[in-house]
Design a protein around this motif. Structure first.
Motif, short mmCIF file in Angstrom:
data_model
loop_
_atom_site.label_atom_id
_atom_site.label_comp_id
_atom_site.label_asym_id
_atom_site.label_seq_id
_atom_site.Cartn_x
_atom_site.Cartn_y
_atom_site.Cartn_z
N ASP A 123 1.44 -39.08 -16.58
CA ASP A 123 2.16 -38.71 -15.37
C ASP A 123 1.24 -37.80 -14.55
O ASP A 123 0.81 -36.76 -15.04
N LEU A 124 0.95 -38.21 -13.31
CA LEU A 124 0.01 -37.43 -12.48
C LEU A 124 0.53 -36.04 -12.15
O LEU A 124 -0.25 -35.14 -11.86
N SER A 125 1.84 -35.85 -12.19
CA SER A 125 2.35 -34.53 -11.79
C SER A 125 2.15 -33.51 -12.90
O SER A 125 2.12 -32.32 -12.63
N THR A 126 2.01 -33.98 -14.15
CA THR A 126 1.87 -33.03 -15.25
C THR A 126 0.56 -33.20 -16.01
O THR A 126 0.15 -32.31 -16.75
N VAL A 155 -11.56 -46.95 -12.46
CA VAL A 155 -11.17 -45.56 -12.74
C VAL A 155 -10.19 -45.53 -13.92
O VAL A 155 -9.24 -46.33 -13.97
N GLN A 156 -10.41 -44.65 -14.86
CA GLN A 156 -9.51 -44.52 -16.01
C GLN A 156 -9.07 -43.08 -16.17
O GLN A 156 -9.83 -42.19 -15.81
N PRO A 157 -7.86 -42.79 -16.69
CA PRO A 157 -6.91 -43.82 -17.06
C PRO A 157 -6.17 -44.37 -15.84
O PRO A 157 -6.01 -43.67 -14.85
N SER A 158 -5.76 -45.60 -15.93
CA SER A 158 -4.91 -46.21 -14.92
C SER A 158 -4.08 -47.30 -15.60
O SER A 158 -4.57 -47.93 -16.53
N PRO A 159 -2.86 -47.51 -15.18
CA PRO A 159 -2.18 -46.74 -14.13
C PRO A 159 -1.70 -45.39 -14.65
O PRO A 159 -1.57 -45.17 -15.85
N VAL A 160 -1.43 -44.50 -13.68
CA VAL A 160 -0.83 -43.22 -13.97
C VAL A 160 0.38 -43.12 -13.04
O VAL A 160 0.30 -43.58 -11.89
N VAL A 161 1.50 -42.58 -13.52
CA VAL A 161 2.70 -42.49 -12.67
C VAL A 161 2.41 -41.53 -11.52
O VAL A 161 1.96 -40.40 -11.73
N ALA A 162 2.65 -41.99 -10.27
CA ALA A 162 2.42 -41.16 -9.09
C ALA A 162 3.35 -39.96 -9.11
O ALA A 162 4.53 -40.09 -9.47
N ALA A 163 2.83 -38.80 -8.70
CA ALA A 163 3.67 -37.59 -8.67
C ALA A 163 4.86 -37.78 -7.74
O ALA A 163 5.96 -37.32 -8.02
N PHE A 164 4.64 -38.52 -6.64
CA PHE A 164 5.73 -38.68 -5.65
C PHE A 164 6.82 -39.64 -6.12
O PHE A 164 7.91 -39.66 -5.58
N SER A 165 6.53 -40.46 -7.12
CA SER A 165 7.50 -41.48 -7.56
C SER A 165 8.77 -40.80 -8.07
O SER A 165 8.73 -39.91 -8.92
N SER A 166 9.92 -41.21 -7.55
CA SER A 166 11.19 -40.57 -7.90
C SER A 166 11.52 -40.76 -9.38
O SER A 166 11.17 -41.77 -9.98
#
Ligand SMILES: *[C@@H]1O[C@H](CO)[C@@H](O)[C@H](O)[C@H]1NC(C)=O
Ligand SMILES: *[C@@H]1O[C@H](CO)[C@@H](O)[C@H](O)[C@H]1NC(C)=O
Ligand SMILES: *[C@@H]1O[C@H](CO)[C@@H](O)[C@H](O)[C@H]1NC(C)=O
Ligand SMILES: *[C@@H]1O[C@H](CO)[C@@H](O)[C@H](O)[C@H]1NC(C)=O
Ligand SMILES: *[C@@H]1O[C@H](CO)[C@@H](O)[C@H](O)[C@H]1NC(C)=O
Ligand SMILES: *[C@@H]1O[C@H](CO)[C@@H](O)[C@H](O)[C@H]1NC(C)=O
Length: 769
Positions: free
Chosen positions: A588-591, A481-492
């Motif tokens: 960044d997965l959150s944005t 799966v691409q793109p990876s890695p992606v920063v998890a939304a939950f990551s502080s």
């Protein structure tokens, strides 16, 4: 040394008296647990042993309190139950540095090795002898010793330097340890002093893991190779820890009611003495000044002994300032995704389909379209859309797929609530906060999690169609799966709320949908209604990314036994990557936008490059003490961390900017000039110095700076550093000159030193406050 027997005798004597009596025999003594920090250098000569001194001071404040733990390595002092008045009276005694109330910490709840490039890399397999000398200590919920991840086939005898133990307890004997799992201890005295005796029908008063989290983190860090591991066939493949030949020592500190700092400190105290090389803590709560935070104080002592301490950054993202475990002597790890996905499509009656993710296993009763309803339309409660327990009206959900919103209660529990109300399936929709992050769960009914955008689209269909229908199709495991890695939304996320001059988190590592060993006492969802038992489970969190880094730190320790914890962290940070192979920046997965150093720190770990970083930013114990001077800590506060007198030199100018950290954070003050210049911002100048140590071949390194920071000038002096021999040190300074205040309050740059072969990269974060 000669006092050791006395310590033991007194300690055991004390234990007999630690009983619920301290909790309030008379019902009026309102007590809490306190950690008492002692200044050992101030012990009067009239005492033979420090324990006698501790006791006599404690007796002077209260005649009923007993010591719960005595700490010898992580801090100097003890834990005890006191009333507020007793704590205040004790704190005023000479020789007592502070009396700090205990605090609560909580858990930050097979393809990883190849994703990290560990497969087939000869470089990454230092001679088995050196890795098998490394012991990784895991402070968590204990261990399920029968997990195949702790099989010890082919392992050499336990290192002779190891001083740990396999403590016996309910359903746990010394034979549960072996050459892989070489130590297992549990720490429950602080927990029991606060909450009463452990309920042995719910959890085991032993190192045994009744939760799964500790077995998962321990096997991620250093689990043995297990072929054919999977969760219901998902993520089928070889499960292995990062340091497959390293030893595991487990310290159970977290119980159903939480993790108490007096227990965590006791575990760190023992782990230091036992001889671990790495401590892994997938838990947090400490966001106060370092001397008040038990994990930070224990980690300082560990660092002095050459032990790497890695901690999870927290799952409180994507909000800014959501990090925990911020001390610079801790390696703080955020979470990214893997290139693996578990697609499960929500197919709607209008022919459209929306991709999601799921680990549901079992017969899908949804082979055809069934009615779909929004949970918010099937409830009388305002929070019914979240599928909280008992909020769904059975007549409105029977036989239907229910769309629930993410938030508040555990994701798998929402599915259990839908199932209990008679629902046929569930679509779990992310809210804007979680963005497009797809955390997969082993749901108890056919269910899939969809991203926020798909959630909105599905809702608009079911609010507009008079007879909306849907079904869910499960597609198993997909890799690449691409793109990876992606920063998890939950990551502080940063900035660092305690010391803005130190950039945190330090790095990210895999933490989404991770397969690892599990407890035999609990199902994959962790819910009591889940009767299933699995050998491996797939879960997500910075709790999962932290042990990846702990295992990698163990590999680096084996390859470079002389490296300090700071050198190991520097190697992991300066070789971390911040862009994909195609050159685009990490997302960044959150944005859905590029992530920043406040999200990913120095970037995503690259263990193969970390083995040969070329140069490191090293730090000695004295450097950390000077850092505490730069924070203007009082002598007592420094003593609480250093466990000895250290006097800051009043004639010396200590600077946080000169602290030799492998990353940069420059917080600008927006000071106003006088009226003559119309109140515009004055240019601010921040000058940092750093020292690089050569750990590679001789070479000449040239600097390059890339910047997205408009209006900030960056200059480096000198621009070339030549190293002629191993361990040679060279310093440089970097000056950041900010012009007018930019439109954004943060911006970023990157500084890289390269000899053509090695690239030593550091992120720079600018902020305006
Ligand atoms: C440590 O410092 C305290 C006060 O800050 C002082 O009273 C004590 O004598 C010092 N101890 C040593 C061993 O220097
Ligand atoms: C004791 O441990 C075994 C594994 O050896 C496990 O199957 C059993 O459920 C445990 N019993 C209790 C009471 O925890
Ligand atoms: C796992 O993969 C292997 C081969 O890669 C295959 O033989 C086996 O059937 C798979 N098991 C499951 C449960 O999917
Ligand atoms: C979903 O739709 C896409 C086209 O948009 C199609 O290629 C795919 O096969 C569909 N998948 C399912 C499970 O219906
Ligand atoms: C269902 O809930 C949505 C959102 O709360 C609302 O807009 C809609 O009118 C409701 N539909 C029914 C039939 O109550
Ligand atoms: C929900 O409200 C309706 C109408 O007021 C009522 O008839 C029903 O009993 C309520 N259901 C629940 C589960 O509270």
């Amino acid at each position: 040394m000669s006092f050791k027997p006395l310590v033991l005798v007194l300690f055991l004597f004390r234990l007999c008296h630690v009983s619920p009596s301290t909790v309030g025999e008379n019902g009026h003594r309102r007590t809490a647990t306190y950690i008492v920090h002692m200044a050992r250098s101030q012990m009067p000569a009239s005492f033979d042993h420090h324990l006698q001194w501790y006791e006599s001071l404690l007796k002077s404040a209260t005649d009923s309190a007993e010591m719960i733990y005595v700490y010898e390595n992580a801090v100097q002092g003890y834990a005890t139950r006191l009333t507020l008045e007793e704590a205040e009276s004790l704190e005023s005694q000479p020789g007592i540095l502070s009396v700090i109330p205990e605090s609560m910490y909580s858990l930050h709840t097979t393809r990883t090795p190849s994703f990290l490039g560990l497969d087939g890399s000869a470089d990454m397999s230092p001679e088995s002898d050196s890795v098998s000398e490394v012991v990784i200590g895991i402070l968590d919920t204990g261990v399920w010793p029968e997990s195949q991840s702790f099989e010890d086939a082919g392992m050499a005898p336990v290192p002779s330097s190891w001083r740990g133990e396999c403590e016996i307890g309910t359903n746990f004997t010394a034979s549960n340890c072996n050459r892989k799992l070489i130590g297992a201890r549990y720490f429950s005295k602080g927990y029991e002093a606060a909450l009463g005796e452990i309920d042995e029908s719910k959890e085991s008063k032993s190192p045994r893991d009744y939760d799964g989290h500790g077995t998962h983190t321990a096997s991620t860090a250093a689990g043995s190779v297990v072929e054919g591991a999977s969760l219901f066939g998902y993520a089928n493949g070889t499960a292995r820890g990062m340091a497959t030949r390293a030893r595991v020592a487990v310290y159970k500190v977290c119980w159903i009611g939480g993790c108490f700092s007096s227990d965590i400190l006791a575990a760190m105290d023992k782990a230091i003495d036992d001889g671990v090389n790495v401590m892994s803590l997938s838990l947090g709560g400490g966001t106060s000044e370092y001397f008040r935070d038990s994990v930070a104080t224990g980690a300082f002592a560990a660092m002095e002994k050459g032990i790497v301490v890695a901690c999870s950054a927290g799952n409180a993202g994507p909000s800014a300032y959501s990090l925990s475990n911020l001390a610079p002597w801790i390696t703080t790890v955020g979470a990214g995704t893997l290139d693996r996905d578990f697609p499960a499509f929500a197919v709607l009656g209008n022919g459209k389909n929306y991709s999601g993710a799921s680990l549901y296993s079992g017969d899908s009763s949804l082979s055809s379209l069934v009615p779909i309803v929004y949970a918010g339309n099937a409830t009388n409660m305002t929070t019914g859309n979240l599928c909280m327990t008992g909020t769904l009206i059975p007549e409105k959900v029977a036989g239907k797929i229910v769309l629930c919103d993410r938030g508040l209660n555990p994701r798998a529990q929402k599915g259990a609530v839908v199932k209990a109300a008679g629902g046929a399936g569930m679509i779990l929709a992310n809210t804007a906060e979680n963005g497009e992050e797809l955390v997969a769960d082993a749901h108890l009914l056919p269910a899939t999690t969809v991203g926020a955008k798909n959630g909105v689209a599905i809702k608009s269909y079911l609010f507009s169609d008079p007879n909306p229908t849907a079904t869910i199709l499960f597609e198993g495991t997909v890799v690449g799966v691409q793109p990876s890695p992606v920063v998890a939304a939950f990551s502080s996320r940063g900035p660092n709320g305690v010391t803005p001059e130190v950039l945190k988190p330090d790095m990210i590592a895999p933490g989404v949908n991770i397969l690892a060993g599990w407890s035999g006492k609990v199902g994959p969802t962790g819910l009591s209604v889940d009767p299933r038992r699995v050998r491996f489970n797939i879960i997500s969190g910075t709790s999962m990314s932290c042990p990846h880094v702990s295992g990698l730190a163990g590999l680096l320790k084996a390859a470079h036994p002389d490296w300090s914890p700071a050198a190991i962290k520097s190697a992991l940070m300066t070789t971390a990557y911040v862009s994909y192979k195609n050159g685009e920046l990490l997302q960044d997965l959150s944005t859905g936008k590029p992530s920043t150093p406040f999200d990913h720190g120095a970037g995503h770990v690259d263990p193969v490059l970390a083995l040969d970083p070329g140069l490191v930013y090293d730090l000695t114990v004295d450097d950390y003490l000077e850092f505490l001077c730069a924070l203007n800590y009082s002598p007592a506060q420094i003593n609480m961390l250093a466990r000895r007198n250290f006097t800051c030199d009043p004639s010396k100018k200590y600077s946080l900017g000169d602290f030799n950290y492998p990353s940069f954070s420059a917080p600008f003050q927006t000071t106003q000039t006088g009226s003559d210049s119309g109140g515009s911002s004055r240019p601010a100048v921040i000058r940092n110095t750093r020292t690089l140590t050569n750990v590679g071949p001789p070479g000449t390194y040239k600097v390059s700076v890339t910047s997205q920071a408009q209006g900030v000038e960056i200059s480096v002096e000198p621009e070339t550093l030549t190293f002629t021999k191993p361990n040679e040190k060279k310093s440089y300074s970097v000056t950041f000159t900010a012009g007018s205040m930019p439109s954004s309050t943060t911006s970023f740059a990157r500084i890289e030193w390269s000899d053509g072969k090695h690239v030593v990269g550091s992120p720079i974060a600018f902020s305006w406050t």
